[in-house]
Design a protein around this motif. Sequence first.
Motif, PDB file in Angstrom:
ATOM      1  N   ALA A 164       0.843  -1.202   0.000  1.00 28.99           N
ATOM      2  CA  ALA A 164       0.000   0.000   0.000  1.00 28.99           C
ATOM      3  C   ALA A 164       0.874   1.245   0.000  1.00 28.99           C
ATOM      4  O   ALA A 164       1.886   1.310   0.707  1.00 28.99           O
ATOM      5  N   GLU A 165       0.461   2.228  -0.794  1.00 33.13           N
ATOM      6  CA  GLU A 165       1.209   3.480  -0.857  1.00 33.13           C
ATOM      7  C   GLU A 165       1.062   4.260   0.440  1.00 33.13           C
ATOM      8  O   GLU A 165       2.004   4.867   0.924  1.00 33.13           O
ATOM      9  N   ARG A 166      -0.144   4.237   1.017  1.00 37.27           N
ATOM     10  CA  ARG A 166      -0.413   4.949   2.269  1.00 37.27           C
ATOM     11  C   ARG A 166      -1.099   3.960   3.220  1.00 37.27           C
ATOM     12  O   ARG A 166      -2.261   3.644   3.073  1.00 37.27           O
ATOM     13  N   ILE A 167      -0.344   3.502   4.201  1.00 42.28           N
ATOM     14  CA  ILE A 167      -0.770   2.428   5.089  1.00 42.28           C
ATOM     15  C   ILE A 167      -2.039   2.787   5.853  1.00 42.28           C
ATOM     16  O   ILE A 167      -2.953   1.977   5.971  1.00 42.28           O
ATOM     17  N   GLY A 168      -2.122   4.006   6.376  1.00 40.23           N
ATOM     18  CA  GLY A 168      -3.296   4.413   7.141  1.00 40.23           C
ATOM     19  C   GLY A 168      -4.559   4.408   6.306  1.00 40.23           C
ATOM     20  O   GLY A 168      -5.624   3.967   6.766  1.00 40.23           O
ATOM     21  N   LEU A 169      -4.450   4.895   5.075  1.00 38.78           N
ATOM     22  CA  LEU A 169      -5.619   4.902   4.191  1.00 38.78           C
ATOM     23  C   LEU A 169      -6.027   3.484   3.820  1.00 38.78           C
ATOM     24  O   LEU A 169      -7.223   3.179   3.723  1.00 38.78           O
ATOM     25  N   GLN A 170      -5.046   2.616   3.629  1.00 36.86           N
ATOM     26  CA  GLN A 170      -5.353   1.217   3.307  1.00 36.86           C
ATOM     27  C   GLN A 170      -6.062   0.568   4.494  1.00 36.86           C
ATOM     28  O   GLN A 170      -7.020  -0.180   4.326  1.00 36.86           O
ATOM     29  N   ALA A 171      -5.635   0.886   5.705  1.00 37.91           N
ATOM     30  CA  ALA A 171      -6.280   0.333   6.901  1.00 37.91           C
ATOM     31  C   ALA A 171      -7.733   0.810   6.986  1.00 37.91           C
ATOM     32  O   ALA A 171      -8.637   0.016   7.254  1.00 37.91           O
ATOM     33  N   ALA A 172      -7.952   2.097   6.736  1.00 41.12           N
ATOM     34  CA  ALA A 172      -9.312   2.651   6.785  1.00 41.12           C
ATOM     35  C   ALA A 172     -10.210   1.960   5.771  1.00 41.12           C
ATOM     36  O   ALA A 172     -11.331   1.547   6.090  1.00 41.12           O
ATOM     37  N   GLU A 173      -9.701   1.803   4.561  1.00 39.10           N
ATOM     38  CA  GLU A 173     -10.481   1.160   3.504  1.00 39.10           C
ATOM     39  C   GLU A 173     -10.786  -0.296   3.862  1.00 39.10           C
ATOM     40  O   GLU A 173     -11.919  -0.760   3.725  1.00 39.10           O
ATOM     41  N   ALA A 174      -9.784  -1.014   4.346  1.00 39.16           N
ATOM     42  CA  ALA A 174      -9.961  -2.434   4.673  1.00 39.16           C
ATOM     43  C   ALA A 174     -10.967  -2.638   5.806  1.00 39.16           C
ATOM     44  O   ALA A 174     -11.660  -3.645   5.843  1.00 39.16           O
ATOM     45  N   MET A 175     -11.056  -1.651   6.715  1.00 39.30           N
ATOM     46  CA  MET A 175     -11.985  -1.776   7.842  1.00 39.30           C
ATOM     47  C   MET A 175     -13.326  -1.098   7.562  1.00 39.30           C
ATOM     48  O   MET A 175     -14.231  -1.171   8.390  1.00 39.30           O
ATOM     49  N   GLY A 176     -13.425  -0.390   6.412  1.00 40.05           N
ATOM     50  CA  GLY A 176     -14.656   0.321   6.098  1.00 40.05           C
ATOM     51  C   GLY A 176     -14.876   1.504   7.030  1.00 40.05           C
ATOM     52  O   GLY A 176     -16.001   1.857   7.357  1.00 40.05           O
ATOM     53  N   ALA A 177     -13.791   2.130   7.464  1.00 39.46           N
ATOM     54  CA  ALA A 177     -13.861   3.241   8.412  1.00 39.46           C
ATOM     55  C   ALA A 177     -13.544   4.567   7.719  1.00 39.46           C
ATOM     56  O   ALA A 177     -12.856   4.605   6.698  1.00 39.46           O
ATOM     57  N   ASP A 178     -14.038   5.652   8.297  1.00 41.09           N
ATOM     58  CA  ASP A 178     -13.753   7.000   7.812  1.00 41.09           C
ATOM     59  C   ASP A 178     -12.251   7.260   7.993  1.00 41.09           C
ATOM     60  O   ASP A 178     -11.740   7.132   9.112  1.00 41.09           O
ATOM     61  N   PRO A 179     -11.535   7.627   6.919  1.00 38.27           N
ATOM     62  CA  PRO A 179     -10.088   7.867   7.041  1.00 38.27           C
ATOM     63  C   PRO A 179      -9.731   8.926   8.091  1.00 38.27           C
ATOM     64  O   PRO A 179      -8.661   8.864   8.689  1.00 38.27           O
ATOM     65  N   ALA A 180     -10.634   9.855   8.361  1.00 36.42           N
ATOM     66  CA  ALA A 180     -10.358  10.883   9.370  1.00 36.42           C
ATOM     67  C   ALA A 180     -10.362  10.302  10.782  1.00 36.42           C
ATOM     68  O   ALA A 180      -9.793  10.893  11.703  1.00 36.42           O
ATOM     69  N   SER A 181     -10.978   9.115  10.946  1.00 36.16           N
ATOM     70  CA  SER A 181     -11.023   8.499  12.275  1.00 36.16           C
ATOM     71  C   SER A 181      -9.984   7.387  12.440  1.00 36.16           C
ATOM     72  O   SER A 181      -9.876   6.799  13.514  1.00 36.16           O
ATOM     73  N   VAL A 182      -9.235   7.104  11.387  1.00 39.51           N
ATOM     74  CA  VAL A 182      -8.140   6.134  11.470  1.00 39.51           C
ATOM     75  C   VAL A 182      -6.851   6.951  11.542  1.00 39.51           C
ATOM     76  O   VAL A 182      -6.468   7.611  10.576  1.00 39.51           O
ATOM     77  N   LEU A 183      -6.234   6.935  12.705  1.00 34.47           N
ATOM     78  CA  LEU A 183      -5.062   7.782  12.927  1.00 34.47           C
ATOM     79  C   LEU A 183      -3.780   7.026  12.623  1.00 34.47           C
ATOM     80  O   LEU A 183      -3.650   5.852  12.952  1.00 34.47           O
ATOM     81  N   LYS A 184      -2.854   7.730  11.991  1.00 36.89           N
ATOM     82  CA  LYS A 184      -1.546   7.128  11.705  1.00 36.89           C
ATOM     83  C   LYS A 184      -0.540   7.626  12.732  1.00 36.89           C
ATOM     84  O   LYS A 184      -0.674   8.719  13.287  1.00 36.89           O
ATOM     85  N   THR A 185       0.467   6.812  12.953  1.00 38.48           N
ATOM     86  CA  THR A 185       1.538   7.122  13.889  1.00 38.48           C
ATOM     87  C   THR A 185       2.811   7.346  13.088  1.00 38.48           C
ATOM     88  O   THR A 185       3.242   6.457  12.357  1.00 38.48           O
ATOM     89  N   LEU A 186       3.381   8.521  13.221  1.00 38.64           N
ATOM     90  CA  LEU A 186       4.623   8.856  12.520  1.00 38.64           C
ATOM     91  C   LEU A 186       5.717   9.124  13.537  1.00 38.64           C
ATOM     92  O   LEU A 186       5.464   9.744  14.578  1.00 38.64           O
TER      93      LEU A 186
END
Length: 156
Positions: A29-51
């Motif tokens: 995945a190019e953007r791990i957080g966005l891939q996680a949101a999509e895979a879980m069917g969640a709003d990307p704004a509520s899936v937080l990434k850790t940098l």
Amino acid sequence: MSKTTRATQALQGAGIAFSVHSYDYDPNAERIGLQAAEAMGADPASVLKTLMVLVDNKPACVILPSDQEVNLKKLASALGGKSAQMMKPADAERITGYHVGGISPFGQKKRVPTVIEQSALEHTSVFINGGQRGLQVRLNPRDAASALDAKAAALV
């Protein structure tokens, strides 16, 4: 996949209520957080990434919505620094004890200053990496900030 990680143990130890959610992690995945949101069917704004970043060459942790990009000048300012840059993946893994794609702000090997994007606190619940690729914890963002002693700031 184990549902018990250093991150989940840290949350349990802090008495924070959370639930564990797994998803099919895509290592390409190019953007791990966005891939996680999509895979879980969640709003990307509520899936937080850790940098993991360096502010004036000192390690720090940043938590922000997966559909946003951190403004490094705002980040440096939030931590009282002059400059910020992304940490090299190998250094992030060494400092946190987690693999890239599975870095959680909870239960890191070395505690570092943490900043959370203030807009994340507007959600009733958010997903944050649970310390393993394909594993997320869902919790109240204010509880997360409290457990991490994180500073809230405008970072985007």
